[in-house]
Design an enzyme around this catalytic site. Structure first.
Site, PDB file in Angstrom:
ATOM      1  N   GLU A  50      12.470 101.196   1.503  1.00  0.00           N
ATOM      2  CA  GLU A  50      13.692 100.449   0.597  1.00  0.00           C
ATOM      3  C   GLU A  50      13.945 101.374  -1.082  1.00  0.00           C
ATOM      4  O   GLU A  50      14.170 102.318  -1.576  1.00  0.00           O
ATOM      5  CB  GLU A  50      14.107  99.696   0.398  1.00  0.00           C
ATOM      6  CG  GLU A  50      15.290  99.161  -0.654  1.00  0.00           C
ATOM      7  CD  GLU A  50      14.449  97.259  -1.356  1.00  0.00           C
ATOM      8  OE1 GLU A  50      14.868  97.290  -2.435  1.00  0.00           O
ATOM      9  OE2 GLU A  50      14.258  96.878  -0.481  1.00  0.00           O
ATOM     10  N   HIS A  51      12.203 101.797  -1.242  1.00  0.00           N
ATOM     11  CA  HIS A  51      12.465 101.837  -2.234  1.00  0.00           C
ATOM     12  C   HIS A  51      12.590 103.570  -2.668  1.00  0.00           C
ATOM     13  O   HIS A  51      12.904 104.558  -3.477  1.00  0.00           O
ATOM     14  CB  HIS A  51      10.837 102.308  -3.346  1.00  0.00           C
ATOM     15  CG  HIS A  51      11.359 100.352  -4.174  1.00  0.00           C
ATOM     16  ND1 HIS A  51      10.862 100.401  -5.068  1.00  0.00           N
ATOM     17  CD2 HIS A  51      10.838  99.322  -3.176  1.00  0.00           C
ATOM     18  CE1 HIS A  51      11.483  98.465  -5.398  1.00  0.00           C
ATOM     19  NE2 HIS A  51      10.989  98.235  -3.943  1.00  0.00           N
TER      20      HIS A  51
END
Length: 439
Positions: A70-71
């Site tokens: 996600e990052h």
């Protein structure tokens, strides 16, 4: 009737919705699913790129990889640096973010309708062509550790994480979504890369958009960006199967957990296993939650806060997944009052299981839920999320009118029966605060 969402190559669907909105769905080559809800008069749109993979799907050695991705997808592609991605949305006043869940991950953006092609191109580039640069990964490792530390400093967050672990035990859904400091420190770049290559592909991708959106133009943009990213788009490929739903997994016994924190207030949760995401009684659960702890007129709020002044925050909550769910009661109170508050919460829960709710409570809760549902659908982000969950979880799209009908069909007897079933299941208790012993 709900709109069925079959997993067939080339399937097309068009249906009118409340307020003049129009829902369209296309299964594109490669098995990519695109769902849109065009809302007349709106100059903005929210778009999401969904992958039906969450923290529960991590193999040994990959724990924490879902949240890491996600990052990292915002940290650059072959065509864009991390700064390019940030500037693309800032330059048009848009917003972009992502959310990792236990069973899915979504990368989303809200922009003006004229800027939707840009948003599709940027998010599509991120999803198909993330570099996962080793140096960026190490920088982001520190960022994620700080995020986990921030959450660990919030005793209510700790209570909820510990509650999921207490109820679900060794079940993969019992693991924290973001990983733990230990798993984040340990997971190597190769494991994150393997997780990405294993789960990110056209057959598992769902693109949803709501607001000022043209379905055909969006499908064309999605196809182009996936081709540019090198993803194979075969006409005969079907979407990946949805998770198999079944009866709720229930543990053999409850668990008591005490976590020591030097706080002024104790946080306590009592509860156990709830309903699965496809259980037909999910509307009954909503009414039950509203009656028991869903607002200022709820039983928990009135008894524990208004009459006795024992807590500021007190409520009930539930969450659902493919094969199990959670149901719980939460309160924050003075440490020396925690026994009394816990007993009151359990007493109200068991009273709901033993005695029918009043007609006034039923009508008030149905009105509360109906109003909240309608008001929530005024937002393009909520509509985008609704499409994504319908596609990934339900396999059908329930219109707003149909959802309201299902809520209004709930009876007092339905609520009592469900409360009794929940109360009969193993019960877990989590306390976080300045107590002796514990973690």
């Amino acid at each position: 009737m709900p709109l069925a969402l079959p997993l067939e190559p080339g399937h097309e669907l068009t249906a009118g919705q409340d307020g003049g909105a129009l829902v369209r769905r296309s299964v594109l080559p490669g098995g990519v699913r695109v769902l849109t809800e065009s809302m007349p008069g709106l100059r903005s749109a929210t778009i999401g790129a969904w992958v039906g993979v969450g923290s529960r799907d991590e193999r040994d050695g990959h724990h924490g990889a879902t949240h890491f991705l996600e990052h990292l997808l915002f940290k650059g592609t072959a065509r864009r640096t991390a700064m390019d991605i940030a500037e693309a949305f800032d330059a048009v006043g848009g917003e972009a973010n992502a959310a990792t869940g236990k069973e899915s991950t979504c990368y989303y953006a809200r922009v003006l309708d004229a800027d939707l092609p840009m948003a599709v191109d940027v998010i599509g580039d991120m999803v198909t062509s993330a570099r996962l640069d080793p140096d960026e990964l190490e920088v982001e490792r520190g960022v994620i550790l700080e995020e986990l530390a921030m959450n660990d400093d919030d005793p209510s967050d700790v209570a909820h994480e510990q509650f999921a672990a207490a109820v679900l035990g060794d079940h993969p859904l019992g693991r924290p979504i973001g990983g733990t400091p230990g798993t984040i420190r340990a997971v190597p770049r190769d494991a994150v890369w393997e997780h990405y290559r294993e789960h990110y592909g056209p057959a598992g991708l769902v693109v949803t958009a709501a607001g000022g959106v043209d379905h055909d133009a969006l499908c064309a943009s999605v196809t182009t960006v996936l081709q540019d990213g090198g993803w194979p788009l075969d006409d005969s490929t079907a979407p990946v199967a949805r998770r198999v739903a079944g009866s709720a997994w229930v543990p053999d016994a409850g668990t008591e957990v005490v976590v020591r924190r030097a706080t002024e207030q104790a946080n306590v949760i009592v509860g156990g296993v709830g309903l699965t995401a496809t259980d037909d009684r999910r509307y009954v659960m909503s009414v039950l939650g509203a009656v028991l702890g869903g607002g200022m007129s709820s039983r928990l709020f009135q008894e524990i806060r208004e009459r006795r002044g024992l807590a500021y925050a007190v409520y009930s909550f539930s969450s659902s997944h493919a094969d199990t769910g959670l149901f719980g009661l939460y309160a924050g109170c003075a440490p020396d009052k925690v026994d009394q508050v816990e007993q009151l919460m359990v007493a109200e829960w068991e009273r709901l299981a033993d005695e029918s709710i009043t007609t006034a409570e039923l009508e008030r809760s149905i009105g509360q839920l109906s109003g909240g549902l309608v008001l929530g659908m005024e937002d393009t982000g909520s509509r985008m999320n609704r499409l994504g969950k319908a596609e990934l979880v339900q396999g059908e799209l329930v219109s707003l009118s149909e959802a309201l009908e299902r809520i209004r069909a709930v009876t007092a007897d339905d609520v009592q029966k469900l409360a009794a079933e929940l109360a009969s299941r193993p019960r877990s208790i989590v306390r976080v605060g300045p107590f002796g012993g514990g973690a």
